[in-house]
Write a protein that holds these residues in place. Structure first.
Motif, PDB file in Angstrom:
ATOM      1  N   THR A 129       0.389  -1.022   0.036  1.00 34.02           N
ATOM      2  CA  THR A 129      -0.259   0.227  -0.071  1.00 34.02           C
ATOM      3  C   THR A 129       0.987   1.370  -0.074  1.00 34.02           C
ATOM      4  OG1 THR A 129      -0.544   0.357   2.251  1.00 34.02           O
ATOM      5  CG2 THR A 129      -1.463  -1.170   1.348  1.00 34.02           C
ATOM      6  N   LEU A 130       2.008   1.004   0.069  1.00 36.85           N
ATOM      7  CA  LEU A 130       3.160   2.413   0.013  1.00 36.85           C
ATOM      8  C   LEU A 130       3.131   2.470  -1.203  1.00 36.85           C
ATOM      9  CD1 LEU A 130       5.800   0.968   2.592  1.00 36.85           C
ATOM     10  CD2 LEU A 130       3.667   2.892   2.670  1.00 36.85           C
ATOM     11  N   ILE A 131       2.612   2.276  -2.242  1.00 37.81           N
ATOM     12  CA  ILE A 131       2.970   2.972  -3.564  1.00 37.81           C
ATOM     13  C   ILE A 131       1.411   1.996  -4.986  1.00 37.81           C
ATOM     14  CG2 ILE A 131       4.815   2.203  -3.763  1.00 37.81           C
ATOM     15  CD1 ILE A 131       5.186  -0.047  -5.711  1.00 37.81           C
ATOM     16  N   ASP A 132       1.154   3.604  -5.197  1.00 43.75           N
ATOM     17  CA  ASP A 132       0.117   2.483  -6.376  1.00 43.75           C
ATOM     18  C   ASP A 132       0.579   0.972  -6.677  1.00 43.75           C
ATOM     19  OD1 ASP A 132      -1.642   5.374  -5.587  1.00 43.75           O
ATOM     20  OD2 ASP A 132       0.161   6.002  -8.331  1.00 43.75           O
ATOM     21  N   GLN A 133      -0.593   0.526  -6.940  1.00 47.96           N
ATOM     22  CA  GLN A 133      -0.170  -0.909  -7.669  1.00 47.96           C
ATOM     23  C   GLN A 133      -1.574  -1.210  -8.708  1.00 47.96           C
ATOM     24  OE1 GLN A 133      -0.185  -3.635  -5.101  1.00 47.96           O
ATOM     25  NE2 GLN A 133      -1.330  -2.281  -3.696  1.00 47.96           N
ATOM     26  N   THR A 134      -1.253  -2.803  -9.744  1.00 40.56           N
ATOM     27  CA  THR A 134      -2.190  -3.209 -10.018  1.00 40.56           C
ATOM     28  C   THR A 134      -2.436  -4.281  -9.832  1.00 40.56           C
ATOM     29  OG1 THR A 134      -2.518  -1.406 -12.093  1.00 40.56           O
ATOM     30  CG2 THR A 134      -3.016  -2.945 -13.168  1.00 40.56           C
ATOM     31  N   LYS A 135      -3.067  -4.942 -10.253  1.00 39.06           N
ATOM     32  CA  LYS A 135      -3.507  -6.912  -9.791  1.00 39.06           C
ATOM     33  C   LYS A 135      -4.908  -7.212 -10.286  1.00 39.06           C
ATOM     34  CE  LYS A 135      -2.995  -8.467  -5.832  1.00 39.06           C
ATOM     35  NZ  LYS A 135      -1.814  -9.217  -6.063  1.00 39.06           N
ATOM     36  N   THR A 136      -4.012  -8.355 -11.680  1.00 37.21           N
ATOM     37  CA  THR A 136      -4.915  -8.694 -12.969  1.00 37.21           C
ATOM     38  C   THR A 136      -5.496 -10.034 -11.604  1.00 37.21           C
ATOM     39  OG1 THR A 136      -3.432  -8.359 -14.156  1.00 37.21           O
ATOM     40  CG2 THR A 136      -4.951  -9.979 -14.158  1.00 37.21           C
ATOM     41  N   VAL A 137      -7.605 -10.416 -11.422  1.00 36.18           N
ATOM     42  CA  VAL A 137      -8.231 -11.226 -10.967  1.00 36.18           C
ATOM     43  C   VAL A 137      -8.693 -11.368 -11.604  1.00 36.18           C
ATOM     44  CG1 VAL A 137      -7.685 -10.286  -8.587  1.00 36.18           C
ATOM     45  CG2 VAL A 137      -9.691  -9.215  -9.584  1.00 36.18           C
ATOM     46  N   LYS A 138      -8.925 -13.305 -12.092  1.00 42.23           N
ATOM     47  CA  LYS A 138     -10.077 -13.687 -12.710  1.00 42.23           C
ATOM     48  C   LYS A 138     -11.656 -13.543 -12.254  1.00 42.23           C
ATOM     49  CE  LYS A 138      -6.850 -16.688 -14.634  1.00 42.23           C
ATOM     50  NZ  LYS A 138      -6.857 -18.578 -14.836  1.00 42.23           N
ATOM     51  N   VAL A 139     -12.785 -13.110 -12.154  1.00 36.36           N
ATOM     52  CA  VAL A 139     -14.129 -13.157 -11.622  1.00 36.36           C
ATOM     53  C   VAL A 139     -14.503 -14.741 -12.770  1.00 36.36           C
ATOM     54  CG1 VAL A 139     -15.789 -11.168 -12.036  1.00 36.36           C
ATOM     55  CG2 VAL A 139     -13.822 -10.764 -12.364  1.00 36.36           C
ATOM     56  N   HIS A 140     -15.365 -15.121 -11.696  1.00 38.46           N
ATOM     57  CA  HIS A 140     -16.567 -16.074 -12.411  1.00 38.46           C
ATOM     58  C   HIS A 140     -17.887 -15.615 -12.526  1.00 38.46           C
ATOM     59  CE1 HIS A 140     -12.343 -18.449 -12.387  1.00 38.46           C
ATOM     60  NE2 HIS A 140     -12.834 -18.481 -10.977  1.00 38.46           N
ATOM     61  N   THR A 141     -19.055 -15.786 -13.614  1.00 37.00           N
ATOM     62  CA  THR A 141     -20.129 -15.140 -13.581  1.00 37.00           C
ATOM     63  C   THR A 141     -20.552 -16.787 -13.340  1.00 37.00           C
ATOM     64  OG1 THR A 141     -20.824 -15.805 -15.492  1.00 37.00           O
ATOM     65  CG2 THR A 141     -19.687 -13.469 -14.860  1.00 37.00           C
ATOM     66  N   THR A 142     -21.981 -16.519 -13.312  1.00 36.92           N
ATOM     67  CA  THR A 142     -22.995 -17.639 -12.776  1.00 36.92           C
ATOM     68  C   THR A 142     -23.304 -18.833 -14.193  1.00 36.92           C
ATOM     69  OG1 THR A 142     -25.080 -16.499 -13.064  1.00 36.92           O
ATOM     70  CG2 THR A 142     -23.977 -16.816 -10.806  1.00 36.92           C
ATOM     71  N   LYS A 143     -22.783 -17.973 -14.826  1.00 32.94           N
ATOM     72  CA  LYS A 143     -23.087 -18.821 -16.492  1.00 32.94           C
ATOM     73  C   LYS A 143     -21.619 -19.388 -16.527  1.00 32.94           C
ATOM     74  CE  LYS A 143     -25.704 -17.723 -19.999  1.00 32.94           C
ATOM     75  NZ  LYS A 143     -25.954 -17.123 -20.826  1.00 32.94           N
ATOM     76  N   ASN A 144     -20.405 -19.695 -15.503  1.00 32.97           N
ATOM     77  CA  ASN A 144     -19.932 -20.160 -15.687  1.00 32.97           C
ATOM     78  C   ASN A 144     -18.426 -19.243 -16.958  1.00 32.97           C
ATOM     79  OD1 ASN A 144     -20.028 -22.336 -13.538  1.00 32.97           O
ATOM     80  ND2 ASN A 144     -20.862 -23.731 -15.769  1.00 32.97           N
ATOM     81  N   ASN A 145     -18.766 -18.117 -16.816  1.00 35.85           N
ATOM     82  CA  ASN A 145     -18.009 -17.898 -17.659  1.00 35.85           C
ATOM     83  C   ASN A 145     -16.422 -16.624 -17.299  1.00 35.85           C
ATOM     84  OD1 ASN A 145     -20.765 -16.407 -19.115  1.00 35.85           O
ATOM     85  ND2 ASN A 145     -19.355 -17.708 -20.313  1.00 35.85           N
ATOM     86  N   THR A 146     -15.628 -16.504 -17.333  1.00 37.72           N
ATOM     87  CA  THR A 146     -14.392 -16.135 -16.314  1.00 37.72           C
ATOM     88  C   THR A 146     -13.963 -14.914 -17.330  1.00 37.72           C
ATOM     89  OG1 THR A 146     -13.545 -18.744 -15.571  1.00 37.72           O
ATOM     90  CG2 THR A 146     -12.548 -17.277 -15.530  1.00 37.72           C
ATOM     91  N   PHE A 147     -14.163 -13.794 -17.184  1.00 45.51           N
ATOM     92  CA  PHE A 147     -12.506 -12.799 -17.221  1.00 45.51           C
ATOM     93  C   PHE A 147     -12.161 -12.219 -16.298  1.00 45.51           C
ATOM     94  CE2 PHE A 147     -16.836 -11.226 -15.523  1.00 45.51           C
ATOM     95  CZ  PHE A 147     -16.467 -10.023 -14.905  1.00 45.51           C
ATOM     96  N   GLU A 148     -10.428 -10.980 -16.984  1.00 42.31           N
ATOM     97  CA  GLU A 148      -9.648 -10.826 -16.339  1.00 42.31           C
ATOM     98  C   GLU A 148     -10.280  -9.478 -15.866  1.00 42.31           C
ATOM     99  OE1 GLU A 148      -5.694 -12.417 -17.887  1.00 42.31           O
ATOM    100  OE2 GLU A 148      -5.883 -14.133 -16.263  1.00 42.31           O
ATOM    101  N   VAL A 149      -9.441  -8.762 -15.185  1.00 42.42           N
ATOM    102  CA  VAL A 149      -9.475  -7.579 -14.761  1.00 42.42           C
ATOM    103  C   VAL A 149      -8.624  -6.457 -14.515  1.00 42.42           C
ATOM    104  CG1 VAL A 149     -10.950  -5.671 -13.731  1.00 42.42           C
ATOM    105  CG2 VAL A 149     -12.859  -7.367 -14.726  1.00 42.42           C
ATOM    106  N   ASN A 150      -8.167  -6.111 -14.422  1.00 44.08           N
ATOM    107  CA  ASN A 150      -6.721  -4.995 -13.872  1.00 44.08           C
ATOM    108  C   ASN A 150      -7.094  -4.195 -13.377  1.00 44.08           C
ATOM    109  OD1 ASN A 150      -5.368  -6.146 -15.677  1.00 44.08           O
ATOM    110  ND2 ASN A 150      -5.162  -5.207 -17.456  1.00 44.08           N
ATOM    111  N   ILE A 151      -7.079  -4.586 -12.240  1.00 45.18           N
ATOM    112  CA  ILE A 151      -7.552  -4.013 -10.401  1.00 45.18           C
ATOM    113  C   ILE A 151      -6.812  -2.546 -10.203  1.00 45.18           C
ATOM    114  CG2 ILE A 151      -8.514  -3.525  -8.102  1.00 45.18           C
ATOM    115  CD1 ILE A 151      -9.123  -6.453  -8.694  1.00 45.18           C
ATOM    116  N   LYS A 152      -6.831  -1.176 -11.049  1.00 42.79           N
ATOM    117  CA  LYS A 152      -5.757  -0.020  -9.913  1.00 42.79           C
ATOM    118  C   LYS A 152      -5.786   0.370  -8.285  1.00 42.79           C
ATOM    119  CE  LYS A 152      -5.035   1.834 -14.670  1.00 42.79           C
ATOM    120  NZ  LYS A 152      -5.036   3.158 -15.246  1.00 42.79           N
ATOM    121  N   ILE A 153      -4.825  -0.109  -7.325  1.00 39.18           N
ATOM    122  CA  ILE A 153      -5.515  -0.002  -6.191  1.00 39.18           C
ATOM    123  C   ILE A 153      -4.444   0.909  -5.860  1.00 39.18           C
ATOM    124  CG2 ILE A 153      -4.808  -1.195  -4.432  1.00 39.18           C
ATOM    125  CD1 ILE A 153      -5.539  -4.407  -5.248  1.00 39.18           C
ATOM    126  N   PRO A 154      -4.809   2.559  -5.733  1.00 43.49           N
ATOM    127  CA  PRO A 154      -4.268   3.552  -5.305  1.00 43.49           C
ATOM    128  C   PRO A 154      -3.399   3.532  -3.903  1.00 43.49           C
ATOM    129  CG  PRO A 154      -6.530   3.935  -4.493  1.00 43.49           C
ATOM    130  CD  PRO A 154      -7.002   2.329  -5.024  1.00 43.49           C
TER     131      PRO A 154
END
Length: 285
Positions: A129-154
């Motif tokens: 948390t001492l710096i801005d950072q970006t993390k990539t996470v996988k998200v799953h929907t109820t239709k079993n779709n999976t996609f990735e999201v880049n999260i910018k964490i301040p």
């Protein structure tokens, strides 16, 4: 007209402090930025508070005429006479009700249905948390779709913060708009206690070191090693401050401080060492 007191959950005998506390509690609960917020409810709470938030407005609101539900036409007036609306009562063409079309057109519309929101949690260490950072996470929907999201964490984010992605929620019902995605950030504090931007590390030291003084190496949250000088006669529970070695808050460039809390431990000594200490105690007494 919905009563402002009922909306805020207070009685008409409530003082201004009670009204303010009730408003702040409800506004925090229903704020649109919250994952479970409600924009319409928040607006209703805000409007109610605006009407009774100070004694002058409240006195005006409490006047009987302010709450009158009597329609202007009950007083022999055309309710649309001064509003620019003109109806032909002899040939209205609306099944005998000249106001039906107007009210149907201006009636509140039900909220649009959409798919449900999704919530996921991402864990990050305190040091990150001492710096801005970006993390990539996988998200799953109820239709079993999976996609990735880049999260910018301040920089300076705190545990429990929610980052919203509009339109990236569930997609189970194809005929409805997608919900929203909320990413909840969980900050792992590790060995530190957190108080705003300040952090505290508890350090166990030998009570003999506290009596005669010593130096101990400590590691700060950013991985820097420092020599901590413990002066003679230090007491249990003493907090030693290291400026500028704490953490950040969001949108605040100034870093907090680090505190080292000393916890004295008692060593187990040999009979010979115990005898020396007893002799020393007699000398000092």
């Amino acid at each position: 007209m919905t009563d402002a007191y009922n909306i805020l959950g207070v009685t008409k005998a409530a003082d201004q402090d009670e009204i303010k506390k009730a408003y702040r509690k409800l506004a925090a609960r229903y704020h649109p930025d919250k994952p479970d917020g409600n924009a319409d409810k928040f607006k209703e709470i805000q409007n109610a508070y605006d009407q009774i938030k100070d004694p002058e407005k409240r006195a005006q609101y409490d006047q009987p005429k302010f709450h009158s539900h009597q329609h202007p036409h009950q007083q022999g007036q055309n309710p649309f006479q001064n509003a620019g609306f003109h109806f032909n009562f002899s040939s209205n063409g609306i099944d005998g009700n000249p106001f039906e079309a107007f009210f149907r057109q201006h009636a509140p519309q039900p909220p649009q249905r959409r798919n449900r929101d999704l919530r996921i949690t991402v864990s990050v260490p305190l040091a990150s948390t001492l710096i801005d950072q970006t993390k990539t996470v996988k998200v799953h929907t109820t239709k079993n779709n999976t996609f990735e999201v880049n999260i910018k964490i301040p920089q300076g984010i705190v545990s429990g913060s929610a980052i919203k992605f509009t339109g990236l929620g569930d997609n189970f019902f194809e005929s409805l708009d997608r919900g929203d995605l909320y990413v909840i950030v969980d900050v792992d504090n590790g060995v530190y206690d957190i108080d705003g931007k300040d952090i505290t590390l508890t350090l166990n030291i030998n009570s003999l070191d506290a009596i005669i003084g010593a130096e101990h190496q400590i590691t700060t949250v950013d991985g820097t090693t420092l020599n901590l000088r413990i002066p003679p006669g230090t007491q249990n529970g003493t907090k030693m401050r290291i400026q500028g070695r704490g953490i950040f808050a969001v949108n605040d460039p100034k870093r907090g401080d680090m505190f080292v809390k000393l916890n004295l431990t008692t060593p187990k000594l040999s009979d010979e060492d115990l005898q020396k200490l007893r002799s020393l105690r007699l000398t000092l007494s």
